[in-house]
Design a protein around this motif. Structure first.
Motif, PDB file in Angstrom:
ATOM      1  N   LEU A   1       0.835  -1.195   0.000  1.00  0.00           N
ATOM      2  CA  LEU A   1       0.000   0.000   0.000  1.00  0.00           C
ATOM      3  C   LEU A   1       0.872   1.249   0.000  1.00  0.00           C
ATOM      4  CD1 LEU A   1      -2.624  -1.136   2.667  1.00  0.00           C
ATOM      5  CD2 LEU A   1      -3.044  -0.838   0.218  1.00  0.00           C
ATOM      6  N   ASN A   2       0.368   2.331  -0.592  1.00  0.00           N
ATOM      7  CA  ASN A   2       1.104   3.596  -0.653  1.00  0.00           C
ATOM      8  C   ASN A   2       0.895   4.358   0.655  1.00  0.00           C
ATOM      9  OD1 ASN A   2       2.015   6.262  -1.208  1.00  0.00           O
ATOM     10  ND2 ASN A   2       1.692   5.923  -3.396  1.00  0.00           N
ATOM     11  N   PRO A   3       1.970   4.644   1.399  1.00  0.00           N
ATOM     12  CA  PRO A   3       1.805   5.310   2.698  1.00  0.00           C
ATOM     13  C   PRO A   3       1.331   6.756   2.604  1.00  0.00           C
ATOM     14  CG  PRO A   3       4.133   5.171   2.131  1.00  0.00           C
ATOM     15  CD  PRO A   3       3.386   4.370   1.097  1.00  0.00           C
ATOM     16  N   SER A   4       1.390   7.341   1.407  1.00  0.00           N
ATOM     17  CA  SER A   4       1.064   8.758   1.240  1.00  0.00           C
ATOM     18  C   SER A   4      -0.415   9.025   0.997  1.00  0.00           C
ATOM     19  CB  SER A   4       1.875   9.343   0.075  1.00  0.00           C
ATOM     20  OG  SER A   4       3.256   9.198   0.302  1.00  0.00           O
ATOM     21  N   TYR A   5      -1.203   7.970   0.791  1.00  0.00           N
ATOM     22  CA  TYR A   5      -2.626   8.142   0.474  1.00  0.00           C
ATOM     23  C   TYR A   5      -3.486   7.328   1.430  1.00  0.00           C
ATOM     24  CZ  TYR A   5      -0.882  10.077  -3.915  1.00  0.00           C
ATOM     25  OH  TYR A   5      -0.234  10.841  -4.843  1.00  0.00           O
ATOM     26  N   THR A   6      -4.695   7.805   1.662  1.00  0.00           N
ATOM     27  CA  THR A   6      -5.633   7.061   2.504  1.00  0.00           C
ATOM     28  C   THR A   6      -6.018   5.757   1.810  1.00  0.00           C
ATOM     29  OG1 THR A   6      -7.600   8.087   1.545  1.00  0.00           O
ATOM     30  CG2 THR A   6      -6.576   9.211   3.440  1.00  0.00           C
ATOM     31  N   VAL A   7      -6.485   4.810   2.602  1.00  0.00           N
ATOM     32  CA  VAL A   7      -6.886   3.537   2.007  1.00  0.00           C
ATOM     33  C   VAL A   7      -8.110   3.743   1.109  1.00  0.00           C
ATOM     34  CG1 VAL A   7      -5.884   2.182   3.865  1.00  0.00           C
ATOM     35  CG2 VAL A   7      -8.280   2.852   4.009  1.00  0.00           C
ATOM     36  N   GLY A   8      -8.974   4.678   1.474  1.00  0.00           N
ATOM     37  CA  GLY A   8     -10.135   4.971   0.635  1.00  0.00           C
ATOM     38  C   GLY A   8      -9.734   5.474  -0.734  1.00  0.00           C
ATOM     39  N   PHE A   9      -8.766   6.376  -0.775  1.00  0.00           N
ATOM     40  CA  PHE A   9      -8.283   6.899  -2.055  1.00  0.00           C
ATOM     41  C   PHE A   9      -7.709   5.777  -2.913  1.00  0.00           C
ATOM     42  CE2 PHE A   9      -4.964   8.450  -4.848  1.00  0.00           C
ATOM     43  CZ  PHE A   9      -5.564   9.550  -5.468  1.00  0.00           C
TER      44      PHE A   9
ATOM     45  N   ARG B   1     -16.845   6.284  -3.893  1.00  0.00           N
ATOM     46  CA  ARG B   1     -16.780   6.248  -2.434  1.00  0.00           C
ATOM     47  C   ARG B   1     -17.756   5.225  -1.859  1.00  0.00           C
ATOM     48  NH1 ARG B   1     -15.905  11.684  -3.256  1.00  0.00           N
ATOM     49  NH2 ARG B   1     -18.127  12.200  -3.106  1.00  0.00           N
ATOM     50  N   HIS B   2     -18.957   5.160  -2.434  1.00  0.00           N
ATOM     51  CA  HIS B   2     -19.953   4.197  -1.964  1.00  0.00           C
ATOM     52  C   HIS B   2     -19.466   2.768  -2.189  1.00  0.00           C
ATOM     53  CE1 HIS B   2     -23.850   2.541  -0.948  1.00  0.00           C
ATOM     54  NE2 HIS B   2     -23.865   1.880  -2.090  1.00  0.00           N
ATOM     55  N   ARG B   3     -18.889   2.507  -3.354  1.00  0.00           N
ATOM     56  CA  ARG B   3     -18.382   1.165  -3.649  1.00  0.00           C
ATOM     57  C   ARG B   3     -17.194   0.825  -2.744  1.00  0.00           C
ATOM     58  NH1 ARG B   3     -18.805  -3.955  -4.337  1.00  0.00           N
ATOM     59  NH2 ARG B   3     -17.297  -4.907  -5.754  1.00  0.00           N
ATOM     60  N   ALA B   4     -16.312   1.798  -2.481  1.00  0.00           N
ATOM     61  CA  ALA B   4     -15.168   1.565  -1.589  1.00  0.00           C
ATOM     62  C   ALA B   4     -15.654   1.204  -0.188  1.00  0.00           C
ATOM     63  CB  ALA B   4     -14.265   2.795  -1.540  1.00  0.00           C
ATOM     64  N   LEU B   5     -16.701   1.894   0.266  1.00  0.00           N
ATOM     65  CA  LEU B   5     -17.275   1.594   1.576  1.00  0.00           C
ATOM     66  C   LEU B   5     -17.851   0.176   1.597  1.00  0.00           C
ATOM     67  CD1 LEU B   5     -18.159   2.485   4.409  1.00  0.00           C
ATOM     68  CD2 LEU B   5     -20.231   3.458   3.362  1.00  0.00           C
ATOM     69  N   GLU B   6     -18.562  -0.197   0.540  1.00  0.00           N
ATOM     70  CA  GLU B   6     -19.117  -1.555   0.433  1.00  0.00           C
ATOM     71  C   GLU B   6     -18.015  -2.606   0.522  1.00  0.00           C
ATOM     72  OE1 GLU B   6     -23.164  -1.269  -2.293  1.00  0.00           O
ATOM     73  OE2 GLU B   6     -21.238  -1.704  -3.258  1.00  0.00           O
TER      74      GLU B   6
ATOM     75  N   ARG C   1     -12.607   4.285   8.517  1.00  0.00           N
ATOM     76  CA  ARG C   1     -11.391   3.618   8.010  1.00  0.00           C
ATOM     77  C   ARG C   1     -11.035   4.090   6.604  1.00  0.00           C
ATOM     78  NH1 ARG C   1      -9.178   1.772  12.661  1.00  0.00           N
ATOM     79  NH2 ARG C   1     -10.534   0.279  13.721  1.00  0.00           N
ATOM     80  N   LEU C   2     -12.019   4.505   5.818  1.00  0.00           N
ATOM     81  CA  LEU C   2     -11.724   5.030   4.479  1.00  0.00           C
ATOM     82  C   LEU C   2     -10.763   6.211   4.540  1.00  0.00           C
ATOM     83  CD1 LEU C   2     -15.232   4.987   2.743  1.00  0.00           C
ATOM     84  CD2 LEU C   2     -13.246   3.615   2.082  1.00  0.00           C
ATOM     85  N   LYS C   3     -10.814   6.976   5.648  1.00  0.00           N
ATOM     86  CA  LYS C   3      -9.991   8.173   5.780  1.00  0.00           C
ATOM     87  C   LYS C   3      -8.630   7.882   6.407  1.00  0.00           C
ATOM     88  CE  LYS C   3     -14.365  10.440   6.916  1.00  0.00           C
ATOM     89  NZ  LYS C   3     -15.134  11.060   8.028  1.00  0.00           N
ATOM     90  N   ALA C   4      -8.390   6.624   6.775  1.00  0.00           N
ATOM     91  CA  ALA C   4      -7.155   6.270   7.475  1.00  0.00           C
ATOM     92  C   ALA C   4      -6.013   6.023   6.491  1.00  0.00           C
ATOM     93  CB  ALA C   4      -7.380   5.027   8.333  1.00  0.00           C
TER      94      ALA C   4
END
Length: 319
Positions: A100-108, A126-131, A144-147
């Motif tokens: 994973l890229n440490p510079s971006y949120t997991v949601g991104f 965003r809705h699909r990422a949450l799903e 967690r999307l913002k982490a």
């Protein structure tokens, strides 16, 4: 039998003088779970990275056949092959924190997969990422999307990697030692998750692992690699009950449940050969307790799914 989803024939990967994968032939049926096992250095991960198109120079990849879903990947333009592989074949790597890229949120990062392969953007992405985070059982998925990856545990990051891998509903998921860096409790959870997702999505799964107990529980077939070669393959539990190759027998003999009451675990002496110590004949010959003169001078072919001049007879029972 239906046509295989994945058909590899004589796949080879070379780094200079080192033959990392030596004419590997494999097939995977739709919805099948294949366990790919062997010691470190046996070529398991490299062969699957070659399928994904992730071998960079100076690595050289060659194959006689490389078909997926009936399409000849070797004949596709590079951009089209990347689209097919990125959408229909996905890979979960063993160290999620470095993948994973440490510079971006997991949601991104999940949304980036959705944008690139499915064209989803904005609220849809965003809705699909949450799903997806909810599918892989991450609690408090909205936050967690913002982490960032460093804010999550190893098990959570591995779940994020799995979410990215299943984002485009792949037909084949490759899991490369997906529980290596995790504690035992989390390992079991991740394996249960992979098994559930494989069944729910009807995906084929290639599970790369050192853990034969995991293969026995999850896979329908197992392929054993040694020093870049496929040395035995067969159905589970047939191969576990009646292994024919000395290396497969040694792997099974080393399992803790086969060593109850012993002072030390059974072990095969020596190491997998590298660049400078690759034998002229059978690659296992220097370590094999059954090696004979012929084994030191000739390379055994793969015959009836076993690569050995003197395999255990099919009607023999292991001791």
């Amino acid at each position: 039998m239906t046509a295989p989803l994945l058909d590899l024939h004589r796949l080879s990967v070379r780094f200079g003088a080192f033959q990392a994968v030596d004419e590997l032939s494999l097939h995977v049926q739709p919805g099948e779970v294949l366990g790919l096992v062997g010691e470190s250095g046996s070529g398991k991960s490299v062969s699957m990275m070659a399928l994904m198109g992730l071998i960079a120079a100076p690595g050289e990849v060659r194959a006689e056949t490389l078909r997926f879903g009936g399409r000849d990947l070797l004949a596709l333009p590079p951009a089209e092959r990347r689209r097919v592989v990125g959408r229909d074949v996905a890979m979960v790597f063993q160290d999620a924190l470095t993948a994973l890229n440490p510079s971006y949120t997991v949601g991104f990062q999940i949304e980036e997969v959705l944008r690139h392969h499915l064209g989803l953007r904005g609220a849809q992405a965003r809705h699909r990422a949450l799903e997806l985070l909810q599918q892989v059982e991450i609690p408090d998925a909205v936050n967690r999307l913002k982490a960032y990856p460093h804010e999550l545990s190893g098990g959570m990051n591995q779940r994020v990697m799995i979410a990215m891998a299943i984002a485009c509903h792949p037909k084949l998921l490759i899991a490369d030692e997906p529980t290596t860096a995790l504690d035992v409790t989390i390992q079991a959870q991740i394996l249960d998750l992979l098994q559930r997702l494989q069944r729910e999505h009807g995906m084929a799964l290639i599970l790369i692992t050192h853990d034969l107990a995991v293969v026995a529980e999850l896979a329908q077939r197992v392929a054993v690699m040694y020093a870049g070669q496929l040395i035995e393959s067969g159905a589970v539990p047939d191969l576990f009950e009646h292994p024919r190759h000395p290396y497969t027998q040694a792997l099974l003999a080393a399992l803790p449940e086969h060593n109850r009451g012993a002072r030390r675990l059974s072990a095969l002496p020596g190491i997998v050969p590298g660049v400078t110590d690759r034998p002229l004949g059978c690659l296992l010959a220097p370590r094999c307790p059954r090696a004979q003169a012929r084994c030191g001078t000739e390379r055994p072919p793969l015959v009836h799914q076993v690569r050995c001049f003197f395999p255990e007879p099919t009607n023999a029972h292991p001791t």
